[in-house]
Design a protein around this motif. Structure first.
Motif, short mmCIF file in Angstrom:
data_model
loop_
_atom_site.label_atom_id
_atom_site.label_comp_id
_atom_site.label_asym_id
_atom_site.label_seq_id
_atom_site.Cartn_x
_atom_site.Cartn_y
_atom_site.Cartn_z
N VAL A 1 1.06 -0.99 -0.12
CA VAL A 1 -0.13 -0.04 -0.10
C VAL A 1 0.86 1.32 -0.10
N VAL A 2 0.85 1.88 -1.11
CA VAL A 2 1.83 2.99 -1.34
C VAL A 2 1.12 4.34 -1.23
N GLY A 3 1.23 5.15 -0.25
CA GLY A 3 0.71 6.53 -0.34
C GLY A 3 0.75 7.12 1.10
N ALA A 4 0.81 8.42 1.07
CA ALA A 4 0.83 9.46 2.38
C ALA A 4 -0.34 9.14 3.34
N TYR A 5 -0.22 9.35 4.43
CA TYR A 5 -1.05 9.41 5.57
C TYR A 5 -1.97 8.02 5.64
N PRO A 6 -1.12 6.86 5.63
CA PRO A 6 -1.79 5.71 6.09
C PRO A 6 -2.55 5.76 7.37
N THR A 7 -3.86 5.32 7.56
CA THR A 7 -4.40 5.46 8.71
C THR A 7 -4.09 4.25 9.83
N SER A 8 -4.48 4.37 11.04
CA SER A 8 -4.17 3.53 12.03
C SER A 8 -4.96 2.18 11.57
N GLU A 9 -6.10 2.22 11.17
CA GLU A 9 -6.88 1.11 10.51
C GLU A 9 -6.19 0.43 9.67
N LEU A 10 -5.45 0.96 8.71
CA LEU A 10 -4.53 0.08 7.70
C LEU A 10 -3.38 -0.15 8.34
N LEU A 11 -2.89 0.51 9.31
CA LEU A 11 -1.46 0.17 9.83
C LEU A 11 -1.58 -1.20 10.68
N LYS A 12 -2.93 -1.42 11.26
CA LYS A 12 -3.12 -2.53 11.99
C LYS A 12 -3.04 -3.79 11.08
N ARG A 13 -3.20 -3.85 9.68
CA ARG A 13 -3.05 -4.75 8.65
C ARG A 13 -1.87 -5.17 8.36
N VAL A 14 -0.81 -4.59 8.64
CA VAL A 14 0.62 -4.87 8.39
C VAL A 14 0.99 -6.37 8.69
N SER A 15 1.56 -7.05 7.86
CA SER A 15 2.07 -8.45 8.32
C SER A 15 3.35 -8.51 7.13
N ASP A 16 3.83 -9.86 7.29
CA ASP A 16 4.62 -10.27 6.37
C ASP A 16 4.40 -10.22 4.81
N ARG A 17 3.17 -10.32 4.52
CA ARG A 17 2.51 -10.11 3.19
C ARG A 17 2.00 -8.80 2.87
N VAL A 18 1.48 -7.76 3.76
CA VAL A 18 1.26 -6.58 3.38
C VAL A 18 1.89 -5.66 4.23
N VAL A 19 2.44 -4.73 3.27
CA VAL A 19 3.52 -3.67 3.54
C VAL A 19 2.83 -2.36 3.04
N ILE A 20 2.93 -1.46 4.12
CA ILE A 20 2.46 -0.21 3.97
C ILE A 20 3.71 0.95 3.92
N THR A 21 3.71 1.44 2.80
CA THR A 21 5.08 2.25 2.72
C THR A 21 4.97 3.61 3.22
N GLY A 22 3.82 4.26 3.33
CA GLY A 22 3.67 5.60 3.43
C GLY A 22 4.08 6.28 2.26
N PHE A 23 4.55 7.75 2.27
CA PHE A 23 4.70 8.56 1.06
C PHE A 23 6.19 8.04 0.67
N LEU A 24 6.38 8.04 -0.63
CA LEU A 24 7.36 7.69 -1.18
C LEU A 24 7.85 8.81 -2.17
N ASP A 25 9.12 9.45 -2.12
CA ASP A 25 9.48 10.39 -3.03
C ASP A 25 9.21 10.21 -4.60
N ASP A 26 9.43 8.98 -4.90
CA ASP A 26 9.18 8.60 -6.37
C ASP A 26 8.40 7.34 -6.29
N PRO A 27 7.16 7.30 -6.14
CA PRO A 27 6.48 6.00 -6.31
C PRO A 27 6.31 5.38 -7.49
N TYR A 28 6.78 6.11 -8.45
CA TYR A 28 6.65 5.32 -9.93
C TYR A 28 7.77 4.32 -10.22
N GLN A 29 8.99 4.71 -9.89
CA GLN A 29 10.02 3.82 -10.00
C GLN A 29 9.67 2.36 -9.19
#
Length: 184
Positions: A49-77
């Motif tokens: 999940v790539v994008g700024a301002y991930p909510t706590s609701e999303l952060l609770k779902r982080v696992s070895d298969r679900v990665v929340i990156t938050g904001f990336l300077d260059d998401p396209y690469q």
């Protein structure tokens, strides 16, 4: 001018969702996907999940298969290294910039009918893939991840679709035609 990213040669066995992650339709889409689609995917497929301002609701779902990156300077690469970019929108309306941007870099997109409907002229199976049910999502993702060469043309067609429909040059031509029609 379109973004000119060279797709990664060895794509990760992963998919990504891209968007501002404090926007309710994006939150709902990511949570729906994690809860309903991820459990039926091969265990080595990761979801970013790539994008700024991930909510706590999303952060609770982080696992070895679900990665929340938050904001990336260059998401396209980063997105170019995925097997596909997804937009499992369950609500919201209008053209999804997240889909346009990932199509512009030549990435394979798998989208829900909600995300596909406003994409006038985009043909499912040619320019993007459309999935609605969890089983359809699982099938599409499994095929794209396991047989990427079979779907390379969809990424190329996606980029061509953006070039034909959404560049400033094309928009300018549409406006000029409209003005000429009004004046004549």
């Amino acid at each position: 001018k379109l973004l000119t990213y060279t797709p990664a040669v060895n794509k990760e066995r992963a998919i990504a969702f891209f968007g501002k992650m404090d926007y309710r339709p994006n939150i709902d889409a990511a949570i729906w996907f994690i809860d309903h689609v991820m459990p039926g995917l091969q265990s080595d497929i990761r979801f970013y999940v790539v994008g700024a301002y991930p909510t706590s609701e999303l952060l609770k779902r982080v696992s070895d298969r679900v990665v929340i990156t938050g904001f990336l300077d260059d998401p396209y690469q980063f997105l170019s290294g995925m097997s596909a970019v997804i937009a499992p929108m369950q609500s919201g309306g209008g053209i999804q910039n997240k889909v346009l941007e990932s199509m512009a870099i030549g990435q394979v997109n798998i989208v829900s009918p909600v995300a596909a409907t406003p994409m006038l002229g985009a043909e499912p199976g040619r320019d993007l893939l459309v999935a609605e049910t969890p089983a359809q999502w699982q099938e599409a993702i499994t095929e794209v991840v396991n047989e990427p060469a079979q779907f390379a043309d969809i990424g190329k067609n996606a980029k061509a679709y953006i070039e034909q429909q959404f560049t400033w040059q094309m928009s300018g031509q549409i406006y000029v035609r409209y003005i000429e029609e009004v004046l004549s």
